[in-house]
Write an enzyme that holds these catalytic residues in place. Sequence first.
Site, PDB file in Angstrom:
ATOM      1  CB  ALA A  66      -0.883  -0.016   1.236  1.00  0.00           C
ATOM      2  N   GLY A 110       0.680  -5.113   0.846  1.00  0.00           N
ATOM      3  CA  GLY A 110      -0.492  -5.220  -0.019  1.00  0.00           C
ATOM      4  C   GLY A 110      -0.159  -5.843  -1.367  1.00  0.00           C
ATOM      5  CD  GLU A 113      -2.232  -7.844   2.785  1.00  0.00           C
ATOM      6  OE1 GLU A 113      -2.178  -6.666   2.395  1.00  0.00           O
ATOM      7  OE2 GLU A 113      -2.604  -8.154   3.931  1.00  0.00           O
ATOM      8  CD  GLU A 133       1.843  -5.585   5.643  1.00  0.00           C
ATOM      9  OE1 GLU A 133       2.665  -6.467   5.977  1.00  0.00           O
ATOM     10  OE2 GLU A 133       1.045  -5.708   4.690  1.00  0.00           O
TER      11      GLU A 133
HETATM   12  N1  CO8 Z   1       4.595   3.333  -0.436  1.00  0.00           N
HETATM   13  C1  CO8 Z   1       4.991   4.524  -0.909  1.00  0.00           C
HETATM   14  N2  CO8 Z   1       6.193   4.731  -1.503  1.00  0.00           N
HETATM   15  C2  CO8 Z   1       7.011   3.662  -1.619  1.00  0.00           C
HETATM   16  C3  CO8 Z   1       6.657   2.381  -1.145  1.00  0.00           C
HETATM   17  C4  CO8 Z   1       5.372   2.230  -0.542  1.00  0.00           C
HETATM   18  N3  CO8 Z   1       4.910   1.051  -0.090  1.00  0.00           N
HETATM   19  N4  CO8 Z   1       7.685   1.533  -1.396  1.00  0.00           N
HETATM   20  C5  CO8 Z   1       8.635   2.261  -2.013  1.00  0.00           C
HETATM   21  N5  CO8 Z   1       8.235   3.534  -2.150  1.00  0.00           N
HETATM   22  C6  CO8 Z   1       8.959   4.646  -2.766  1.00  0.00           C
HETATM   23  C7  CO8 Z   1      10.034   5.224  -1.834  1.00  0.00           C
HETATM   24  O1  CO8 Z   1       9.472   6.143  -0.917  1.00  0.00           O
HETATM   25  C8  CO8 Z   1      10.960   5.854  -2.837  1.00  0.00           C
HETATM   26  O2  CO8 Z   1      10.388   7.062  -3.268  1.00  0.00           O
HETATM   27  P1  CO8 Z   1      11.320   8.419  -3.367  1.00  0.00           P
HETATM   28  O3  CO8 Z   1      12.292   8.115  -4.477  1.00  0.00           O
HETATM   29  O4  CO8 Z   1      10.334   9.493  -3.692  1.00  0.00           O
HETATM   30  O5  CO8 Z   1      11.992   8.578  -2.044  1.00  0.00           O
HETATM   31  C9  CO8 Z   1      10.905   4.915  -4.041  1.00  0.00           C
HETATM   32  O6  CO8 Z   1       9.685   4.165  -3.879  1.00  0.00           O
HETATM   33  C10 CO8 Z   1      12.063   3.937  -4.061  1.00  0.00           C
HETATM   34  O7  CO8 Z   1      12.100   3.280  -2.805  1.00  0.00           O
HETATM   35  P2  CO8 Z   1      13.465   3.064  -1.963  1.00  0.00           P
HETATM   36  O8  CO8 Z   1      14.370   4.220  -2.142  1.00  0.00           O
HETATM   37  O9  CO8 Z   1      13.072   2.684  -0.572  1.00  0.00           O
HETATM   38  O10 CO8 Z   1      14.070   1.783  -2.762  1.00  0.00           O
HETATM   39  P3  CO8 Z   1      14.963   0.587  -2.243  1.00  0.00           P
HETATM   40  O11 CO8 Z   1      15.344  -0.172  -3.477  1.00  0.00           O
HETATM   41  O12 CO8 Z   1      16.040   1.059  -1.337  1.00  0.00           O
HETATM   42  O13 CO8 Z   1      13.976  -0.333  -1.350  1.00  0.00           O
HETATM   43  C11 CO8 Z   1      11.884  -1.492  -0.861  1.00  0.00           C
HETATM   44  C12 CO8 Z   1      12.875  -0.966  -1.945  1.00  0.00           C
HETATM   45  C13 CO8 Z   1      12.545  -2.612  -0.070  1.00  0.00           C
HETATM   46  C14 CO8 Z   1      10.663  -1.999  -1.592  1.00  0.00           C
HETATM   47  C15 CO8 Z   1      11.536  -0.304   0.087  1.00  0.00           C
HETATM   48  O14 CO8 Z   1      11.108   0.799  -0.677  1.00  0.00           O
HETATM   49  C16 CO8 Z   1      10.462  -0.630   1.086  1.00  0.00           C
HETATM   50  O15 CO8 Z   1      10.744  -1.231   2.104  1.00  0.00           O
HETATM   51  N6  CO8 Z   1       9.212  -0.200   0.800  1.00  0.00           N
HETATM   52  C17 CO8 Z   1       8.117  -0.343   1.731  1.00  0.00           C
HETATM   53  C18 CO8 Z   1       7.619  -1.768   1.812  1.00  0.00           C
HETATM   54  C19 CO8 Z   1       6.490  -1.873   2.818  1.00  0.00           C
HETATM   55  O16 CO8 Z   1       6.640  -1.570   3.986  1.00  0.00           O
HETATM   56  N7  CO8 Z   1       5.313  -2.316   2.335  1.00  0.00           N
HETATM   57  C20 CO8 Z   1       4.130  -2.474   3.159  1.00  0.00           C
HETATM   58  C21 CO8 Z   1       3.283  -1.218   3.116  1.00  0.00           C
HETATM   59  S1  CO8 Z   1       1.911  -1.283   4.252  1.00  0.00           S
HETATM   60  C22 CO8 Z   1       0.759  -2.277   3.450  1.00  0.00           C
HETATM   61  O17 CO8 Z   1       0.949  -2.729   2.350  1.00  0.00           O
HETATM   62  C23 CO8 Z   1      -0.514  -2.547   4.221  1.00  0.00           C
HETATM   63  C24 CO8 Z   1      -1.647  -2.947   3.261  1.00  0.00           C
HETATM   64  C25 CO8 Z   1      -2.920  -2.844   4.068  1.00  0.00           C
HETATM   65  C26 CO8 Z   1      -4.198  -2.904   3.195  1.00  0.00           C
HETATM   66  C27 CO8 Z   1      -5.362  -2.542   4.073  1.00  0.00           C
HETATM   67  C28 CO8 Z   1      -6.707  -2.826   3.506  1.00  0.00           C
HETATM   68  C29 CO8 Z   1      -7.852  -2.558   4.543  1.00  0.00           C
END
Ligand code: CO8
Length: 259
Positions: A66, A110, A113, A133
């Site tokens: 998400a 997500g 999921e 998460e």
């Molecule tokens: N949301 C928003 N932006 C994101 C997300 C995300 N999930 N993942 C990556 N980005 C963005 C970063 O902010 C960054 O943007 P910017 O260049 O503007 O700073 C860009 O993507 C690149 O990311 P990184 O610099 O972090 O890249 P890396 O290669 O170093 O790392 C990862 C990649 C490992 C994927 C890392 O970005 C990461 O850990 N992302 C978050 C993963 C995460 O925590 N996901 C879970 C989110 S919560 C969720 O999904 C709950 C769902 C609930 C549904 C509910 C229904 C009722």
Amino acid sequence: MNNKYILVEKLENGVGVITLNRPEVYNALCTQLLNEVSAAIKDFDNDTNIGAIVLTGGNKVFAAGADIKEMANLDFASAYNNEFVKKEWQTLEKHTKPIVAAVAGFALGGGCEMSMLCDIVVCDTTAKFGQPEVKIGTMPGAGGTQRLTKAVGKAKAMYMCLTGDMIDSKEAKDYGLVASVFEEGTVVEEAIKIASKIASMSQPVVRLIKESINNSYESSLQAGLEAERKSFYTTLALDDRTEGMNAFVEKRKAKFSNK
Ligand code: CO8
């Protein structure tokens, strides 16, 4: 419909392809993207020329979850009262035509999921599945504690959801989360071949088979999903969730207070 965050194609072999297209943020699932996916699936469901669907992020990344930036200011009351993204996820749950998820790279939160909501998951050797998460002070809210447990068993699901660690394509295959692993760069074309095989079958028969497998797979799942969604909303009341998401946005390590 003019889509901003997805690409939609109808292939001649009866396959509809939906490609998530927010590469700059690893296809983070913002509400608009979910709306677009949900509308595209409804359109394919109503199109008698389409027999099966491929849902993919392309050959680099599936989805990193998400959109944390969108959720960073979400509070419990508005999420619960307005049923934050519930209807979009439910469209994915209720689609009638088979969907093949083609996963390359990250399928996190997500994203993981969403892949599990599809009927068949295939990936390439670069795939990484995870429910991270917990690391941002919240929990899965769209099936991560429910479908993952049914797919990989309690021990592995607990491990993944409680540590946030990812598993690679080999582990995903060994644990039964994915049906097949393909060479890097080939998962989309391979998924299209699978979908095209399904699309060549009788649509009502395919639908009956799908319903029948889901009846078996989903018994007692609904109560779990309802409870899980409310628990996800509950995490929005925590200081630690605010801290975790702000820390992510500000690119620093989160300091949790256990409150
Ligand atoms: N949301 C928003 N932006 C994101 C997300 C995300 N999930 N993942 C990556 N980005 C963005 C970063 O902010 C960054 O943007 P910017 O260049 O503007 O700073 C860009 O993507 C690149 O990311 P990184 O610099 O972090 O890249 P890396 O290669 O170093 O790392 C990862 C990649 C490992 C994927 C890392 O970005 C990461 O850990 N992302 C978050 C993963 C995460 O925590 N996901 C879970 C989110 S919560 C969720 O999904 C709950 C769902 C609930 C549904 C509910 C229904 C009722």
